[in-house]
Motif scaffolding. Structure first.
Motif, PDB file in Angstrom:
ATOM      1  N   MET A 250       0.845  -1.173   0.000  1.00 30.44           N
ATOM      2  CA  MET A 250       0.000   0.000   0.000  1.00 30.44           C
ATOM      3  C   MET A 250       0.890   1.236   0.000  1.00 30.44           C
ATOM      4  O   MET A 250       1.885   1.297   0.705  1.00 30.44           O
ATOM      5  CB  MET A 250      -0.888   0.003   1.242  1.00 30.44           C
TER       6      MET A 250
ATOM      7  N   GLU B  18       0.500   5.678  -0.050  1.00 30.40           N
ATOM      8  CA  GLU B  18      -0.471   6.754   0.104  1.00 30.40           C
ATOM      9  C   GLU B  18       0.226   8.088   0.219  1.00 30.40           C
ATOM     10  O   GLU B  18       1.414   8.158   0.548  1.00 30.40           O
ATOM     11  CB  GLU B  18      -1.385   6.508   1.299  1.00 30.40           C
ATOM     12  N   THR B  19      -0.524   9.134  -0.084  1.00 30.76           N
ATOM     13  CA  THR B  19      -0.014  10.490   0.033  1.00 30.76           C
ATOM     14  C   THR B  19      -1.162  11.432   0.344  1.00 30.76           C
ATOM     15  O   THR B  19      -2.331  11.101   0.131  1.00 30.76           O
ATOM     16  CB  THR B  19       0.718  10.935  -1.253  1.00 30.76           C
ATOM     17  N   GLU B  20      -0.779  12.593   0.846  1.00 31.33           N
ATOM     18  CA  GLU B  20      -1.735  13.661   1.136  1.00 31.33           C
ATOM     19  C   GLU B  20      -1.086  14.966   0.691  1.00 31.33           C
ATOM     20  O   GLU B  20       0.033  15.266   1.104  1.00 31.33           O
ATOM     21  CB  GLU B  20      -2.026  13.698   2.637  1.00 31.33           C
TER      22      GLU B  20
ATOM     23  N   THR C 177     -13.597   5.704  -4.280  1.00 34.02           N
ATOM     24  CA  THR C 177     -12.783   4.505  -4.474  1.00 34.02           C
ATOM     25  C   THR C 177     -12.529   4.370  -5.968  1.00 34.02           C
ATOM     26  O   THR C 177     -13.223   4.980  -6.787  1.00 34.02           O
ATOM     27  CB  THR C 177     -13.484   3.231  -3.969  1.00 34.02           C
TER      28      THR C 177
ATOM     29  N   GLY D   1      -7.874   1.333  -4.904  1.00 33.64           N
ATOM     30  CA  GLY D   1      -7.535   2.292  -3.862  1.00 33.64           C
ATOM     31  C   GLY D   1      -8.706   3.176  -3.515  1.00 33.64           C
ATOM     32  O   GLY D   1      -9.843   2.934  -3.919  1.00 33.64           O
ATOM     33  N   ASN D   2      -8.390   4.222  -2.774  1.00 31.33           N
ATOM     34  CA  ASN D   2      -9.418   5.176  -2.386  1.00 31.33           C
ATOM     35  C   ASN D   2      -8.769   6.528  -2.163  1.00 31.33           C
ATOM     36  O   ASN D   2      -7.543   6.668  -2.198  1.00 31.33           O
ATOM     37  CB  ASN D   2     -10.165   4.700  -1.132  1.00 31.33           C
ATOM     38  N   GLY D   3      -9.612   7.505  -1.938  1.00 29.62           N
ATOM     39  CA  GLY D   3      -9.094   8.835  -1.711  1.00 29.62           C
ATOM     40  C   GLY D   3     -10.167   9.762  -1.203  1.00 29.62           C
ATOM     41  O   GLY D   3     -11.337   9.387  -1.077  1.00 29.62           O
TER      42      GLY D   3
ATOM     43  N   LYS E 101      -6.205  13.304  -0.735  1.00 37.46           N
ATOM     44  CA  LYS E 101      -5.604  12.106  -0.154  1.00 37.46           C
ATOM     45  C   LYS E 101      -5.805  10.970  -1.151  1.00 37.46           C
ATOM     46  O   LYS E 101      -6.913  10.790  -1.668  1.00 37.46           O
ATOM     47  CB  LYS E 101      -6.279  11.737   1.166  1.00 37.46           C
TER      48      LYS E 101
ATOM     49  N   ARG F  54      -4.744   6.745  -1.822  1.00 39.19           N
ATOM     50  CA  ARG F  54      -4.168   5.491  -1.324  1.00 39.19           C
ATOM     51  C   ARG F  54      -4.293   4.461  -2.433  1.00 39.19           C
ATOM     52  O   ARG F  54      -5.363   4.300  -3.032  1.00 39.19           O
ATOM     53  CB  ARG F  54      -4.943   5.045  -0.099  1.00 39.19           C
TER      54      ARG F  54
ATOM     55  N   VAL G  29      -3.548   0.398  -3.462  1.00 39.49           N
ATOM     56  CA  VAL G  29      -3.278  -0.938  -2.932  1.00 39.49           C
ATOM     57  C   VAL G  29      -3.131  -1.893  -4.112  1.00 39.49           C
ATOM     58  O   VAL G  29      -4.068  -2.059  -4.898  1.00 39.49           O
ATOM     59  CB  VAL G  29      -4.423  -1.415  -2.003  1.00 39.49           C
TER      60      VAL G  29
ATOM     61  N   GLU H 207       4.734  -1.364  -5.807  1.00 36.23           N
ATOM     62  CA  GLU H 207       4.636  -0.333  -4.782  1.00 36.23           C
ATOM     63  C   GLU H 207       5.989   0.335  -4.531  1.00 36.23           C
ATOM     64  O   GLU H 207       6.057   1.536  -4.302  1.00 36.23           O
ATOM     65  CB  GLU H 207       4.057  -0.919  -3.493  1.00 36.23           C
TER      66      GLU H 207
END
Length: 180
Positions: free
Chosen positions: A1, A3-5, A78, A88-90, A107, A109, A111, A121
């Motif tokens: 996984m 992720e970033t923001e 998603t 993923g989602n955000g 945001k 993410r 996967v 990844e």
């Protein structure tokens, strides 16, 4: 996984920002390799993107689903690449940031699954924050352009700024040697 923001400040109030941001077709059009976006209904869309690394280019289909419309402050979504083990989602999060500005946070993410997920990844981990930042900056620019806010908030360059570094250096040399 991975992720970033990423957060950017949009030079529009939260309602003006939302007027543009609530249309996911506009989001799709900013994606690199954008080919099309088909809205299935208010919450579901299919984005077609042409992506590639070097000589390997292929078309991917991304199913995007908005799971919560809570605008103008928040949207949760998603996504899933059809035919690939990636999903993923955000979230889109907006908060007022002073007079006629909005702090817009994206945001994301991702996967991956399957035997190649760790390698995928590891390769994409360093790229995701840069990509998300670029996307947020482009979205900010489009929102400001849509609301004609960038012209009102962009300072007019001073004469010395218009000249540039080389011009200022040359002018300084002329002054030093009495040729001003």
């Amino acid at each position: 996984m991975i992720e970033t923001e990423q957060t950017v400040t949009v030079n529009c109030n939260i309602n003006s920002t939302w007027t543009y941001a609530k249309d996911f077709q506009r989001w799709a059009s900013i994606m690199p390799g954008y080919q099309s976006c088909e809205m299935e209904d208010e919450d579901n869309s299919l984005w077609v993107l042409k992506v590639g690394v070097g000589a390997m280019v292929r078309t991917v289909k991304v199913k995007v689903c908005v799971v919560d419309w809570a605008g103008p402050e928040r949207v949760d979504f998603t996504y899933k690449l059809l035919g690939d083990p990636v999903e993923g989602n955000g979230s889109y999060i907006a908060t007022p940031a002073g007079s006629d500005q909005t702090a817009m946070t994206l945001k994301v993410r991702i996967v991956g699954s399957g035997p190649l997920a760790p390698m995928w990844e590891a390769m994409c981990g360093p790229v995701l924050p840069k990509f998300a930042r670029s996307f947020a900056e482009q979205l900010k620019g489009r929102i400001e352009e849509f609301n004609d806010a960038s012209a009102a908030t962009t300072p007019t360059p001073t004469p010395s700024a218009k000249i540039g570094l080389f011009g200022r250096f040359t002018a300084w040399l002329r002054r030093c040697f009495g040729r001003a």
